[in-house]
Design an enzyme around this catalytic site. Structure first.
Site, PDB file in Angstrom:
ATOM      1  N   ARG A 161       0.851  -1.178   0.000  1.00 31.97           N
ATOM      2  CA  ARG A 161       0.000   0.000   0.000  1.00 31.97           C
ATOM      3  C   ARG A 161       0.895   1.239   0.000  1.00 31.97           C
ATOM      4  O   ARG A 161       2.026   1.200   0.473  1.00 31.97           O
ATOM      5  CB  ARG A 161      -0.907   0.019   1.233  1.00 31.97           C
ATOM      6  CG  ARG A 161      -1.796  -1.214   1.370  1.00 31.97           C
ATOM      7  CD  ARG A 161      -2.560  -1.197   2.676  1.00 31.97           C
ATOM      8  NE  ARG A 161      -3.435  -2.359   2.824  1.00 31.97           N
ATOM      9  CZ  ARG A 161      -3.091  -3.496   3.429  1.00 31.97           C
ATOM     10  NH1 ARG A 161      -1.859  -3.608   3.943  1.00 31.97           N
ATOM     11  NH2 ARG A 161      -3.927  -4.507   3.517  1.00 31.97           N
ATOM     12  N   LYS A 186      -1.423  -2.776   7.952  1.00 31.92           N
ATOM     13  CA  LYS A 186      -2.587  -2.377   8.742  1.00 31.92           C
ATOM     14  C   LYS A 186      -2.632  -3.152  10.054  1.00 31.92           C
ATOM     15  O   LYS A 186      -2.293  -4.336  10.096  1.00 31.92           O
ATOM     16  CB  LYS A 186      -3.871  -2.640   7.951  1.00 31.92           C
ATOM     17  CG  LYS A 186      -4.144  -1.621   6.853  1.00 31.92           C
ATOM     18  CD  LYS A 186      -5.499  -1.890   6.226  1.00 31.92           C
ATOM     19  CE  LYS A 186      -5.859  -0.819   5.207  1.00 31.92           C
ATOM     20  NZ  LYS A 186      -7.189  -1.058   4.612  1.00 31.92           N
ATOM     21  N   HIS A 261      -3.040   2.757  -5.805  1.00 34.99           N
ATOM     22  CA  HIS A 261      -3.512   1.410  -5.495  1.00 34.99           C
ATOM     23  C   HIS A 261      -3.548   0.522  -6.737  1.00 34.99           C
ATOM     24  O   HIS A 261      -3.593  -0.709  -6.618  1.00 34.99           O
ATOM     25  CB  HIS A 261      -4.899   1.479  -4.857  1.00 34.99           C
ATOM     26  CG  HIS A 261      -5.032   0.634  -3.626  1.00 34.99           C
ATOM     27  ND1 HIS A 261      -4.232   0.783  -2.521  1.00 34.99           N
ATOM     28  CD2 HIS A 261      -5.874  -0.407  -3.334  1.00 34.99           C
ATOM     29  CE1 HIS A 261      -4.572  -0.105  -1.601  1.00 34.99           C
ATOM     30  NE2 HIS A 261      -5.559  -0.846  -2.069  1.00 34.99           N
ATOM     31  N   ARG A 264      -0.704  -1.940  -6.849  1.00 35.36           N
ATOM     32  CA  ARG A 264      -0.960  -3.077  -5.954  1.00 35.36           C
ATOM     33  C   ARG A 264      -1.949  -4.047  -6.609  1.00 35.36           C
ATOM     34  O   ARG A 264      -1.734  -5.269  -6.598  1.00 35.36           O
ATOM     35  CB  ARG A 264      -1.503  -2.540  -4.633  1.00 35.36           C
ATOM     36  CG  ARG A 264      -1.915  -3.596  -3.600  1.00 35.36           C
ATOM     37  CD  ARG A 264      -2.303  -2.863  -2.315  1.00 35.36           C
ATOM     38  NE  ARG A 264      -3.033  -3.697  -1.383  1.00 35.36           N
ATOM     39  CZ  ARG A 264      -2.458  -4.488  -0.470  1.00 35.36           C
ATOM     40  NH1 ARG A 264      -1.145  -4.567  -0.422  1.00 35.36           N
ATOM     41  NH2 ARG A 264      -3.196  -5.192   0.367  1.00 35.36           N
ATOM     42  N   HIS A 287      -3.594  -9.218   3.465  1.00 35.23           N
ATOM     43  CA  HIS A 287      -5.037  -9.238   3.719  1.00 35.23           C
ATOM     44  C   HIS A 287      -5.325 -10.127   4.936  1.00 35.23           C
ATOM     45  O   HIS A 287      -4.700 -11.172   5.108  1.00 35.23           O
ATOM     46  CB  HIS A 287      -5.803  -9.794   2.517  1.00 35.23           C
ATOM     47  CG  HIS A 287      -5.823  -8.861   1.350  1.00 35.23           C
ATOM     48  ND1 HIS A 287      -6.063  -9.289   0.059  1.00 35.23           N
ATOM     49  CD2 HIS A 287      -5.648  -7.524   1.267  1.00 35.23           C
ATOM     50  CE1 HIS A 287      -6.023  -8.250  -0.758  1.00 35.23           C
ATOM     51  NE2 HIS A 287      -5.777  -7.173  -0.052  1.00 35.23           N
ATOM     52  N   TYR A 296      -9.676 -10.078  -6.869  1.00 37.19           N
ATOM     53  CA  TYR A 296      -8.766 -10.084  -8.018  1.00 37.19           C
ATOM     54  C   TYR A 296      -9.100 -11.235  -8.967  1.00 37.19           C
ATOM     55  O   TYR A 296      -8.956 -11.098 -10.180  1.00 37.19           O
ATOM     56  CB  TYR A 296      -7.316 -10.171  -7.545  1.00 37.19           C
ATOM     57  CG  TYR A 296      -6.928  -9.011  -6.665  1.00 37.19           C
ATOM     58  CD1 TYR A 296      -6.838  -7.725  -7.203  1.00 37.19           C
ATOM     59  CD2 TYR A 296      -6.693  -9.171  -5.313  1.00 37.19           C
ATOM     60  CE1 TYR A 296      -6.507  -6.642  -6.401  1.00 37.19           C
ATOM     61  CE2 TYR A 296      -6.359  -8.090  -4.507  1.00 37.19           C
ATOM     62  CZ  TYR A 296      -6.270  -6.832  -5.055  1.00 37.19           C
ATOM     63  OH  TYR A 296      -5.953  -5.754  -4.259  1.00 37.19           O
TER      64      TYR A 296
END
Length: 336
Positions: A161, A186, A261, A264, A287, A296
């Site tokens: 990110r 994150k 983004h 990515r 994730h 995706y």
């Protein structure tokens, strides 16, 4: 002036509950802080209640719903941003339930405000050819061009990110025969991402050129601006768009505007096209749920076609008879 119950709860929520008890990341705290800055501004400008007089009992479900409408209509926020703000508000009122249970009923009315449904959009990504054209644009004869090429190559190769790229320190890159990048993602989750040889060589040359390989510079930001300050999201977006516009003149494989983004997304789709398992891609991207990674697979039409071909046998025989040889049928068609 005596502190209000709202001010005490919000202070404890942002300075104690989130960082100490929940151990959320700094970026999450900043996002939640910005939500309440907007809420305070709304209350003062639209409801005529200054921050120092705002009480918990005044924060009704109706006020919160009007605030969300204001975000969309007056500030032109997207549905995603609206939902992000509501998530922060929900988190605060779940905390407030235990700390101030006398208003439990009113808090639960706010917690019942649903997230707004949004239309599912196609995952925007570039083709492999588009990525190549984009990365050919930085001027490698200048130090700034070499920095930009290294940063954009790393953004794509690591699938990180944009905030994760900005937060990288020199120590987060480990070179050698098996180069890796240590990414703080994150929720303060750390992941180790393998870096391809060409990207690693670019990084090593960049670090050497900028004398970042000295021991006392291990904590320095990996990428900085001309003032030697850490880059911002806006700064990275500006750099990326500059080269996207240059690439767009040369080829339609690169749109005029490329969001951070998209690099990515592109890496994820290219990994899928190469046959990499979704579980590995989930861990690679950081994730927390495989469902996030599945977008995706849904995004790539070529993958869908191949999956259908592999899943179903050919039920229709390709060796069909030639209808021209059927004289009865031909006669019927002529007389029709």
């Amino acid at each position: 002036m005596k502190p209000t119950d709202f001010s005490m709860l919000l202070t404890a929520f942002l300075s104690e509950y989130l960082p100490v008890q929940k151990n959320v990341s700094r970026n999450t705290i900043k996002s939640y802080r910005d939500t309440f800055k907007l809420l305070l501004f709304y209350c003062e400008s639209e409801v005529a209640v200054p921050p120092e007089r705002l009480m918990m009992k005044k924060l009704s479900a109706e006020l919160i719903e009007n605030f969300l409408i204001w975000l969309e209509t007056e500030r032109n926020c997207s549905i995603s941003t609206r939902n992000l703000r509501l998530t922060a508000i929900h988190s605060f009122f779940r905390y407030a339930q235990a700390e101030s249970p006398e208003y439990l009923y009113y808090y639960q009315k706010i917690l019942a405000i649903p997230l707004k449904k949004k239309q599912k959009v196609v995952v925007e990504h570039l083709s492999v050819e588009g990525i190549k054209i984009l990365l050919q644009q930085p001027d490698k004869s200048t130090s700034q061009g070499r920095r930009d090429l290294t940063m954009l190559s790393l953004m794509y190769d690591s699938g990180a990110r944009v905030q994760e790229i900005i937060d990288l320190s020199v120590k987060n890159f480990i070179g050698g025969n098996n180069p890796i990048l240590i990414i703080n993602g994150k929720g303060n989750k750390t992941r180790r991402v393998p870096i391809m040889k060409n990207t690693a060589l670019l990084l090593e040359a960049y670090i050497s050129e900028n004398k970042l390989n000295q021991t006392h510079k291990a904590e320095y930001p990996l990428f900085t601006n001309r003032q030697h300050n850490k880059l911002t999201k806006e700064g990275v977006a500006y750099i990326l768009n500059k080269y996207a516009q240059m690439a767009n003149v040369l080829s339609d494989k690169v749109p005029e505007k490329v969001k951070c983004h998209m690099l990515r997304h592109s890496k994820a789709v290219h990994l899928l096209q190469a046959g990499v398992n979704l579980i590995y891609i989930r861990d690679f991207l950081g994730h927390s749920d495989i469902k996030t990674t599945e977008i995706y697979a849904r995004a790539d039409s070529e993958l869908k076609r191949k999956a259908l071909e592999n899943a179903y046998p050919d039920l229709v025989d390709s060796n069909l008879p030639n209808w021209n040889e059927n004289s009865n049928l031909m006669a019927w068609l002529i007389n029709l």
